[in-house]
Scaffold this motif. Structure first.
Motif, PDB file in Angstrom:
ATOM      1  N   LYS A   1       6.178  -7.045  10.489  1.00  8.98           N
ATOM      2  CA  LYS A   1       5.604  -8.252   9.718  1.00  8.98           C
ATOM      3  C   LYS A   1       4.747  -7.834   7.965  1.00  8.98           C
ATOM      4  O   LYS A   1       5.065  -8.378   7.159  1.00  8.98           O
ATOM      5  CB  LYS A   1       4.306  -8.773  10.650  1.00  8.98           C
ATOM      6  CG  LYS A   1       3.460  -9.468  10.539  1.00  8.98           C
ATOM      7  CD  LYS A   1       2.692 -10.294  11.478  1.00  8.98           C
ATOM      8  CE  LYS A   1       1.418  -9.530  11.728  1.00  8.98           C
ATOM      9  NZ  LYS A   1       0.929  -9.793  12.987  1.00  8.98           N
ATOM     10  N   TYR A   2       4.540  -6.401   8.505  1.00  9.27           N
ATOM     11  CA  TYR A   2       4.012  -6.610   7.044  1.00  9.27           C
ATOM     12  C   TYR A   2       4.463  -5.330   6.174  1.00  9.27           C
ATOM     13  O   TYR A   2       4.225  -4.769   5.374  1.00  9.27           O
ATOM     14  CB  TYR A   2       2.884  -5.113   7.529  1.00  9.27           C
ATOM     15  CG  TYR A   2       1.608  -6.129   8.169  1.00  9.27           C
ATOM     16  CD1 TYR A   2       0.762  -6.929   7.756  1.00  9.27           C
ATOM     17  CD2 TYR A   2       1.492  -6.088   9.902  1.00  9.27           C
ATOM     18  CE1 TYR A   2      -0.027  -8.368   8.234  1.00  9.27           C
ATOM     19  CE2 TYR A   2       0.177  -6.648  10.024  1.00  9.27           C
ATOM     20  CZ  TYR A   2      -0.585  -7.452   9.444  1.00  9.27           C
ATOM     21  OH  TYR A   2      -1.391  -8.538  10.237  1.00  9.27           O
ATOM     22  N   SER A   3       5.943  -5.441   6.123  1.00  6.45           N
ATOM     23  CA  SER A   3       7.356  -5.051   5.597  1.00  6.45           C
ATOM     24  C   SER A   3       7.639  -6.123   4.439  1.00  6.45           C
ATOM     25  O   SER A   3       7.428  -7.023   4.581  1.00  6.45           O
ATOM     26  CB  SER A   3       8.200  -4.111   6.364  1.00  6.45           C
ATOM     27  OG  SER A   3       7.820  -3.254   6.600  1.00  6.45           O
TER      28      SER A   3
ATOM     29  N   VAL B   1      -3.457   6.354  13.616  1.00  3.93           N
ATOM     30  CA  VAL B   1      -3.492   5.562  13.049  1.00  3.93           C
ATOM     31  C   VAL B   1      -3.295   6.091  11.233  1.00  3.93           C
ATOM     32  O   VAL B   1      -4.520   5.986  10.759  1.00  3.93           O
ATOM     33  CB  VAL B   1      -3.847   4.136  12.946  1.00  3.93           C
ATOM     34  CG1 VAL B   1      -3.108   3.382  11.823  1.00  3.93           C
ATOM     35  CG2 VAL B   1      -3.828   3.631  14.204  1.00  3.93           C
ATOM     36  N   ALA B   2      -2.509   6.155  10.496  1.00  7.67           N
ATOM     37  CA  ALA B   2      -2.681   6.986   9.416  1.00  7.67           C
ATOM     38  C   ALA B   2      -1.969   5.995   8.262  1.00  7.67           C
ATOM     39  O   ALA B   2      -0.492   5.289   8.870  1.00  7.67           O
ATOM     40  CB  ALA B   2      -1.387   8.152   9.202  1.00  7.67           C
ATOM     41  N   SER B   3      -2.412   5.345   7.251  1.00  8.41           N
ATOM     42  CA  SER B   3      -2.176   4.734   6.385  1.00  8.41           C
ATOM     43  C   SER B   3      -2.045   4.977   4.957  1.00  8.41           C
ATOM     44  O   SER B   3      -4.291   5.107   4.690  1.00  8.41           O
ATOM     45  CB  SER B   3      -2.067   3.132   6.748  1.00  8.41           C
ATOM     46  OG  SER B   3      -1.702   1.916   6.256  1.00  8.41           O
ATOM     47  N   ARG B   4      -1.456   4.271   4.448  1.00 13.05           N
ATOM     48  CA  ARG B   4      -1.555   4.205   1.970  1.00 13.05           C
ATOM     49  C   ARG B   4      -1.520   3.176   1.833  1.00 13.05           C
ATOM     50  O   ARG B   4      -0.066   2.681   2.009  1.00 13.05           O
ATOM     51  CB  ARG B   4      -1.331   5.026   2.082  1.00 13.05           C
ATOM     52  CG  ARG B   4      -2.168   6.991   2.691  1.00 13.05           C
ATOM     53  CD  ARG B   4      -1.688   7.950   1.050  1.00 13.05           C
ATOM     54  NE  ARG B   4      -2.411   9.006   1.327  1.00 13.05           N
ATOM     55  CZ  ARG B   4      -1.959   9.775   0.641  1.00 13.05           C
ATOM     56  NH1 ARG B   4      -1.038   9.728  -0.917  1.00 13.05           N
ATOM     57  NH2 ARG B   4      -2.838  11.203   0.924  1.00 13.05           N
TER      58      ARG B   4
ATOM     59  N   CYS C   1       6.591   4.533  12.194  1.00 15.91           N
ATOM     60  CA  CYS C   1       6.164   4.402  10.868  1.00 15.91           C
ATOM     61  C   CYS C   1       7.377   3.270  10.172  1.00 15.91           C
ATOM     62  O   CYS C   1       8.019   2.976  10.651  1.00 15.91           O
ATOM     63  CB  CYS C   1       6.221   6.237   9.956  1.00 15.91           C
ATOM     64  SG  CYS C   1       5.525   6.726  11.226  1.00 15.91           S
ATOM     65  N   ASP C   2       5.988   2.887   9.710  1.00 12.51           N
ATOM     66  CA  ASP C   2       6.285   1.731   8.061  1.00 12.51           C
ATOM     67  C   ASP C   2       6.786   1.689   6.772  1.00 12.51           C
ATOM     68  O   ASP C   2       6.029   2.851   6.859  1.00 12.51           O
ATOM     69  CB  ASP C   2       6.398   0.229   8.799  1.00 12.51           C
ATOM     70  CG  ASP C   2       5.052   0.006   8.330  1.00 12.51           C
ATOM     71  OD1 ASP C   2       4.772   0.091   7.833  1.00 12.51           O
ATOM     72  OD2 ASP C   2       4.375  -0.416   9.228  1.00 12.51           O
ATOM     73  N   GLN C   3       7.257   1.263   6.153  1.00 12.29           N
ATOM     74  CA  GLN C   3       7.553   1.865   4.627  1.00 12.29           C
ATOM     75  C   GLN C   3       7.126   0.329   3.929  1.00 12.29           C
ATOM     76  O   GLN C   3       7.522   0.426   3.163  1.00 12.29           O
ATOM     77  CB  GLN C   3       8.135   1.746   4.450  1.00 12.29           C
ATOM     78  CG  GLN C   3       8.566   3.181   5.156  1.00 12.29           C
ATOM     79  CD  GLN C   3      10.167   3.387   3.524  1.00 12.29           C
ATOM     80  OE1 GLN C   3      10.698   3.198   3.376  1.00 12.29           O
ATOM     81  NE2 GLN C   3      11.156   4.786   4.306  1.00 12.29           N
ATOM     82  N   GLY C   4       5.879  -0.651   4.773  1.00 14.58           N
ATOM     83  CA  GLY C   4       5.009  -1.512   4.649  1.00 14.58           C
ATOM     84  C   GLY C   4       4.130  -1.318   3.636  1.00 14.58           C
ATOM     85  O   GLY C   4       3.872  -0.512   2.800  1.00 14.58           O
TER      86      GLY C   4
ATOM     87  N   THR D   1       2.584   2.723   7.109  1.00 12.33           N
ATOM     88  CA  THR D   1       1.596   2.864   7.869  1.00 12.33           C
ATOM     89  C   THR D   1       2.355   3.170   9.062  1.00 12.33           C
ATOM     90  O   THR D   1       3.843   2.888   9.338  1.00 12.33           O
ATOM     91  CB  THR D   1       0.828   1.592   8.775  1.00 12.33           C
ATOM     92  OG1 THR D   1       0.035   0.771   7.657  1.00 12.33           O
ATOM     93  CG2 THR D   1      -0.027   1.934   9.968  1.00 12.33           C
ATOM     94  N   CYS D   2       1.595   4.470   9.488  1.00 12.49           N
ATOM     95  CA  CYS D   2       2.179   5.700  10.967  1.00 12.49           C
ATOM     96  C   CYS D   2       1.180   5.581  11.611  1.00 12.49           C
ATOM     97  O   CYS D   2       0.569   5.582  11.861  1.00 12.49           O
ATOM     98  CB  CYS D   2       2.191   6.863  10.286  1.00 12.49           C
ATOM     99  SG  CYS D   2       3.482   7.755  11.457  1.00 12.49           S
TER     100      CYS D   2
END
Length: 277
Positions: A191-193, A259-262, A211-214, A267-268
């Motif tokens: 959804k957030y990609s 949860v790790a995100s930038r 993990c995504d690359q969103g 987000t992972c």
């Protein structure tokens, strides 16, 4: 209903207290019983009897109320299943006869809304069953569960690029609930990609990462992601319930959730299972 229960409980409490005091006075002053051990024992018996009556008065209407809610919820869910399937089937039929861009966009919106309804239906179905039935704790291979859920998610999101690295790993927990957790995390990543989502799923050393690359999240958003109904982007589909359910499931089954995100990088989410479970 609850007001009448409150009145009945208050009346019974006052009556019981008055009878208890009167009984102690009668035994001690009229009958002349000086053994306070006997008086205390009789008082205890009277208190237990009164407590049982109070509990029955309080619990019976509540039990009836919750049984009614349970029946109503199950019947409502059953009735919702038919229109959802009808909408899905008719949207697919309309795609075969409508090829213009305007109609296809409308069908896309209908199908997206239908998928949202399906997601809410599945979550409500699971929550109702979890409240009315005991969770079934079992030992199973987590990699097999992931493959099973991906079989469903691949058909739902055909444009996703999947990167999988799965090692066999046995865990002991509620299998159905963990399947919902995986669905939720993957759907959030999609959804957030962007137009072509990239989802990486890694299972090894007692941990599962999705993990995504969103679009990612900033630190302020990360502090609120578990708040029920919170959404950083109100234009996105959903109601902000998913991660709250994920957090509750992990806490209940003693799974460490990280949860790790930038922002702009993705987000992972990592689930760490205890060794030996």
């Amino acid at each position: 209903m609850f007001r009448s229960v409150q009145i009945a409980l208050a009346s019974l409490y006052v009556t019981t207290t008055a009878i208890l005091i009167a009984g102690i006075y009668y035994v001690h002053q009229v009958l002349g019983v000086e053994q306070w051990g006997i008086i205390a024992f009789v008082s205890l018996i009277l208190t237990l009897i009164a407590g049982g009556v109070l509990a029955k008065i309080a619990i019976t209407p509540l039990r009836e109320h919750f049984e009614h809610l349970e029946r109503f919820s199950k019947e409502t869910l059953h009735e919702l299943n038919l229109p959802i399937n009808t909408i899905t089937a008719n949207a697919q039929m309309l795609r075969k006869t409508h090829n213009d861009e305007k109609s296809l966009k409308r069908l896309d919106r209908i199908e997206t809304a239908t998928e949202m309804l399906k997601e809410r239906y599945n979550e409500l179905d699971y929550l109702i069953k979890k409240q009315t039935e005991r969770e079934r704790i079992e030992s199973f291979d987590l990699s097999e569960l992931i493959e099973e859920r991906l079989g469903f998610l691949r058909s739902l999101y055909p444009s996703v690029i999947w990167e999988l690295s799965l090692e066999p790993q046995r865990v002991t927990c509620d299998r159905i609930g963990l399947g919902k957790v995986i669905d939720n995390l993957v759907e959030n990543g999609v959804k957030y990609s962007g137009q072509i989502p990239h989802i990486a799923i890694n299972l090894r050393d007692q941990s599962l990462s999705i993990c995504d690359q969103g679009i990612g999240m900033d630190e302020i958003t990360l502090m609120r992601i578990y708040d029920r109904y919170y959404q950083n982007d109100s234009t996105m589909a959903g109601f902000g319930i998913g991660l709250s359910l994920v957090k509750r499931y992990c806490d209940r089954h003693h799974i460490n959730l990280h949860v790790a995100s930038r922002v702009g990088e993705g987000t992972c989410v990592k689930l760490e299972f205890k060794k030996g479970e």
